[in-house]
Design a protein around this motif. Structure first.
Motif, PDB file in Angstrom:
ATOM      1  N   ARG A   1       0.805  -1.203   0.000  1.00 42.45           N
ATOM      2  CA  ARG A   1       0.000   0.000   0.000  1.00 42.45           C
ATOM      3  C   ARG A   1       0.841   1.256   0.000  1.00 42.45           C
ATOM      4  O   ARG A   1       1.895   1.328   0.591  1.00 42.45           O
ATOM      5  CB  ARG A   1      -0.882  -0.009   1.236  1.00 42.45           C
TER       6      ARG A   1
ATOM      7  N   GLU B   1      -0.287   5.255   0.880  1.00 42.62           N
ATOM      8  CA  GLU B   1      -1.417   5.995   1.436  1.00 42.62           C
ATOM      9  C   GLU B   1      -1.050   7.463   1.537  1.00 42.62           C
ATOM     10  O   GLU B   1       0.050   7.818   1.949  1.00 42.62           O
ATOM     11  CB  GLU B   1      -1.745   5.436   2.827  1.00 42.62           C
TER      12      GLU B   1
ATOM     13  N   ASP C   1      -0.318  -3.623   6.233  1.00 39.73           N
ATOM     14  CA  ASP C   1      -1.051  -2.448   5.774  1.00 39.73           C
ATOM     15  C   ASP C   1      -0.559  -1.214   6.510  1.00 39.73           C
ATOM     16  O   ASP C   1      -0.024  -1.315   7.620  1.00 39.73           O
ATOM     17  CB  ASP C   1      -2.553  -2.620   6.007  1.00 39.73           C
TER      18      ASP C   1
ATOM     19  N   THR D   1      -1.929   3.047   7.077  1.00 43.28           N
ATOM     20  CA  THR D   1      -2.888   4.093   6.779  1.00 43.28           C
ATOM     21  C   THR D   1      -2.555   5.305   7.622  1.00 43.28           C
ATOM     22  O   THR D   1      -2.022   5.189   8.727  1.00 43.28           O
ATOM     23  CB  THR D   1      -4.356   3.626   6.984  1.00 43.28           C
TER      24      THR D   1
ATOM     25  N   SER E   1      -5.969  -5.527   7.134  1.00 38.45           N
ATOM     26  CA  SER E   1      -6.111  -4.136   6.713  1.00 38.45           C
ATOM     27  C   SER E   1      -6.463  -3.244   7.893  1.00 38.45           C
ATOM     28  O   SER E   1      -6.896  -3.716   8.945  1.00 38.45           O
ATOM     29  CB  SER E   1      -7.181  -3.991   5.626  1.00 38.45           C
TER      30      SER E   1
ATOM     31  N   GLU F   1      -8.349   0.774   8.489  1.00 44.23           N
ATOM     32  CA  GLU F   1      -9.070   1.894   7.880  1.00 44.23           C
ATOM     33  C   GLU F   1      -9.438   2.877   8.982  1.00 44.23           C
ATOM     34  O   GLU F   1     -10.012   2.492   9.997  1.00 44.23           O
ATOM     35  CB  GLU F   1     -10.333   1.401   7.172  1.00 44.23           C
TER      36      GLU F   1
END
Length: 184
Positions: free
Chosen positions: A36, A38, A77, A79, A120, A122
């Motif tokens: 990823r 971001e 992941d 974020t 993941s 979020e």
């Protein structure tokens, strides 16, 4: 293009543009982002994951590293919070970690409880909630400022691959193995 995909598309363009300009966001021993890239919604940070346990946050205007954090296990992941003040990393070690970026990346919370690797993370649009999904067939919702577990969401029969919050952060959708989607 939907609002949800704009940050990803912008981050991808930044990475491609920097590559075309001959600058690299990755150390010589790293591969291109495995999972990823971001971009914070305020637009001045990009988080990347290469191979291994390290995630990096960059200023795309200068290419300078803002923070480099070590998850302690392979990162699955990354974020950024909408305000760009925090980074969330998840790993094969079944933990999510919340890092403050104000001092170059110091650990604020270590979130434990999943029984399988986290797939993941979020962050809700208002920056107050974090959803983590896992190979253990669950999603968990955490209060981001405190690290407190708010809810464990079940109902999936296999791996949960992702989650998304509604614009008002009051609802969450999760999806996973076998095409299952759950909304709560």
């Amino acid at each position: 293009m939907s609002r949800r995909w704009r940050p990803f598309a912008a981050a991808l363009l930044v990475v491609l543009a920097v590559g075309w300009l001959g600058r690299s966001f990755f150390a010589d021993d790293d591969a291109a982002p495995r999972y990823r890239t971001e971009k914070a919604s305020r637009g001045d940070l990009v988080a990347t994951v290469g191979t291994g346990s390290v995630a990096r946050v960059f200023d795309p205007r200068t290419g300078d590293i803002v923070a480099s954090v070590d998850q302690g296990a392979d990162v699955t992941d990354v974020t950024l919070t909408p305000d760009g003040e925090s980074l969330v990393t998840t790993g094969e070690d079944r933990t999510a970690r919340v890092w403050s970026l104000s001092e170059g990346g110091w650990l604020v919370h270590e979130l434990e409880g999943h029984r399988g690797p986290i797939t993941s993370a979020e962050v809700a649009g208002d920056g107050t909630l974090l959803a983590t999904t896992s190979a253990d067939a669950t999603a968990r919702v955490w209060e981001l400022p405190t690290g407190r577990l708010v809810a464990e969401l079940g109902g999936h029969t296999g791996r949960v691959d992702g989650a998304a919050f509604s614009d008002d952060s009051q609802s969450i959708a999760t999806w996973g193995a076998g095409g299952t989607v759950r909304v709560g």
